[in-house]
Design a protein around this motif. Structure first.
Motif, mmCIF file in Angstrom:
data_model
loop_
_atom_site.group_PDB
_atom_site.id
_atom_site.type_symbol
_atom_site.label_atom_id
_atom_site.label_comp_id
_atom_site.label_asym_id
_atom_site.label_seq_id
_atom_site.Cartn_x
_atom_site.Cartn_y
_atom_site.Cartn_z
ATOM 1 N N MET A 1 0.441 -1.047 -0.349
ATOM 2 C CA MET A 1 -0.108 0.006 0.599
ATOM 3 C C MET A 1 1.375 1.159 -0.480
ATOM 4 O O MET A 1 1.845 1.414 0.942
ATOM 5 C CB MET A 1 -1.029 0.023 1.489
ATOM 6 C CG MET A 1 -2.479 0.992 1.245
ATOM 7 S SD MET A 1 -3.046 1.126 2.341
ATOM 8 C CE MET A 1 -4.367 -0.790 1.721
ATOM 9 N N LEU A 2 0.610 2.231 -0.647
ATOM 10 C CA LEU A 2 0.990 3.642 -1.184
ATOM 11 C C LEU A 2 0.539 4.920 -0.341
ATOM 12 O O LEU A 2 -0.382 4.865 -1.657
ATOM 13 C CB LEU A 2 1.934 3.430 -2.601
ATOM 14 C CG LEU A 2 2.496 4.374 -2.451
ATOM 15 C CD1 LEU A 2 4.333 4.132 -2.929
ATOM 16 C CD2 LEU A 2 2.327 6.206 -3.082
ATOM 17 N N LYS A 3 0.716 5.491 0.422
ATOM 18 C CA LYS A 3 0.107 7.261 0.612
ATOM 19 C C LYS A 3 1.049 8.222 0.172
ATOM 20 O O LYS A 3 2.091 7.923 0.615
ATOM 21 C CB LYS A 3 -0.567 7.102 1.843
ATOM 22 C CG LYS A 3 -1.699 5.576 1.893
ATOM 23 C CD LYS A 3 -1.963 6.633 3.658
ATOM 24 C CE LYS A 3 -2.960 4.984 3.935
ATOM 25 N NZ LYS A 3 -3.114 5.014 5.655
ATOM 26 N N SER A 4 0.468 9.277 -0.271
ATOM 27 C CA SER A 4 1.031 10.256 -0.869
ATOM 28 C C SER A 4 0.737 11.511 -0.516
ATOM 29 O O SER A 4 -1.032 11.915 -0.083
ATOM 30 C CB SER A 4 1.732 10.123 -2.131
ATOM 31 O OG SER A 4 2.455 11.595 -2.898
ATOM 32 N N HIS A 5 2.009 12.506 0.116
ATOM 33 C CA HIS A 5 1.246 13.598 0.558
ATOM 34 C C HIS A 5 1.940 14.905 0.413
ATOM 35 O O HIS A 5 3.558 14.423 0.449
ATOM 36 C CB HIS A 5 0.832 13.223 2.014
ATOM 37 C CG HIS A 5 0.622 14.575 3.014
ATOM 38 N ND1 HIS A 5 -1.049 14.718 2.979
ATOM 39 C CD2 HIS A 5 1.073 15.958 3.557
ATOM 40 C CE1 HIS A 5 -1.275 16.278 3.257
ATOM 41 N NE2 HIS A 5 0.212 16.732 4.016
ATOM 42 N N SER A 6 2.252 16.444 -0.099
ATOM 43 C CA SER A 6 2.884 16.700 -0.679
ATOM 44 C C SER A 6 3.070 17.961 1.296
ATOM 45 O O SER A 6 2.828 18.490 1.398
ATOM 46 C CB SER A 6 2.727 17.994 -1.748
ATOM 47 O OG SER A 6 2.683 16.628 -2.572
ATOM 48 N N TYR A 7 4.427 17.925 1.060
ATOM 49 C CA TYR A 7 4.938 19.175 1.544
ATOM 50 C C TYR A 7 5.224 20.071 1.076
ATOM 51 O O TYR A 7 6.633 19.805 1.318
ATOM 52 C CB TYR A 7 5.536 18.249 2.766
ATOM 53 C CG TYR A 7 4.841 18.049 3.927
ATOM 54 C CD1 TYR A 7 4.472 18.317 5.237
ATOM 55 C CD2 TYR A 7 4.777 16.454 3.880
ATOM 56 C CE1 TYR A 7 3.759 17.095 6.025
ATOM 57 C CE2 TYR A 7 4.455 15.870 4.244
ATOM 58 C CZ TYR A 7 3.710 15.813 5.508
ATOM 59 O OH TYR A 7 2.951 15.671 6.320
#
Ligand SMILES: [Zn+2]
Length: 278
Positions: A1-7
């Motif tokens: 599983m992969l979750k992506s979030h931008s900072y």
């Protein structure tokens, strides 16, 4: 599983094995975005490597830095190096033999195989303490931070105030430790990064923190205070099991899952300088 979030310019990639429809035992990689930088910090575990490769299909990756060689941080090194000709993998000198021969140099207990899996071999280039890794827009200073593993390093971007801490700092008040970890080295390494004027801390799991100085100070004070209490009881002649019961609280699920490899007892033993890897 992969979750992506931008900072902003950093993409956080949370990676885990999918079991019964849920991600288990998450680990985090960070991508310095854009066509210009092409730098990935850690690569997750072997079980999540296909998902990471798919997510990075259009990214012109040129370099990977491994914060350390635990299998949940180097799991996609091999596949990435196969796909990107000339991809440089940078790590502490002690990490390089493990990257070349993960199965021979880092035997995994059954729980680690189930949670994260065997990494494929990869070829690394050594980083030295204090070295600056330059991308098109950023400069990352290498900071040697042993304790969690002998080959652990952190990365600090002085202009941006970014601090990538791998598994050295993940928050919370530890009640357990894994065999082979050195708690006094961990404390010394935490002091080293706490001296930096970081504005954002990006850990190898757990949440990103703004203005992390206070959290780092609290963690150091907690670990040092616990160590003083362990040593005081040890001087009184109390046995390890008694110290565990007096200071570390009740049994933890992780102790059962890891058959005692990650445990309250191991934390006490580490304070007493007796926590060698088995
Ligand atoms: Zn680790």
């Amino acid at each position: 599983m992969l979750k992506s979030h931008s900072y902003g310019e950093i993409t956080r990639l949370d990676l885990a094995r999918t079991l019964w429809g849920r991600g288990r035992y998450w680990t985090t990689a960070y991508l310095l975005n854009g066509d210009q930088d092409g730098l990935l910090i850690d690569t997750g575990c072997a079980h999540s490597a296909p998902e990471l490769l798919s997510a990075l299909a259009d990214v012109p990756l040129t370099r990977v830095v491994n914060t350390h060689t635990h299998e949940d941080h180097i799991g996609a090194n091999g596949p990435l190096q196969r796909r990107h000709a000339g991809l440089e993998i940078l790590a502490h000198p002690l990490a390089l033999p493990v990257l070349t021969d993960p199965r021979g140099r880092q035997p995994l207990h059954p729980y680690r195989r189930v949670m994260w899996g065997w990494p494929e071999p990869s070829q690394g280039r050594p980083l030295t303490d204090g070295e600056m890794i330059e991308t098109a827009r950023y400069r990352l200073q290498v900071i040697y931070t042993p304790g969690h593993s002998p080959d652990h390093l952190c990365l600090y971007e002085p202009e941006q105030g970014w601090l990538f801490t791998g598994d050295l700092f993940v928050g919370g008040q530890d009640r357990a430790l894994r065999a082979g970890y050195d708690i006094w080295e961990i404390i010394a390494s935490l002091k080293r990064i706490a001296a930096l004027p970081a504005t954002t801390l990006f850990p190898g799991s757990a949440r990103v923190r703004d203005h992390p100085a206070e959290a780092l100070r609290e963690k150091i004070a907690y670990l040092e205070g616990l160590g003083e209490r362990v040593l005081a009881l040890h001087r009184e002649g109390r046995r390890v099991g008694e110290i565990v019961r007096a200071l570390m609280g009740g049994p933890m699920l992780i102790e059962a899952v890891t058959l005692g490899h990650f445990s309250r007892r191991r934390l006490v033993l580490s304070y007493l300088g007796m926590n060698a890897e088995e």
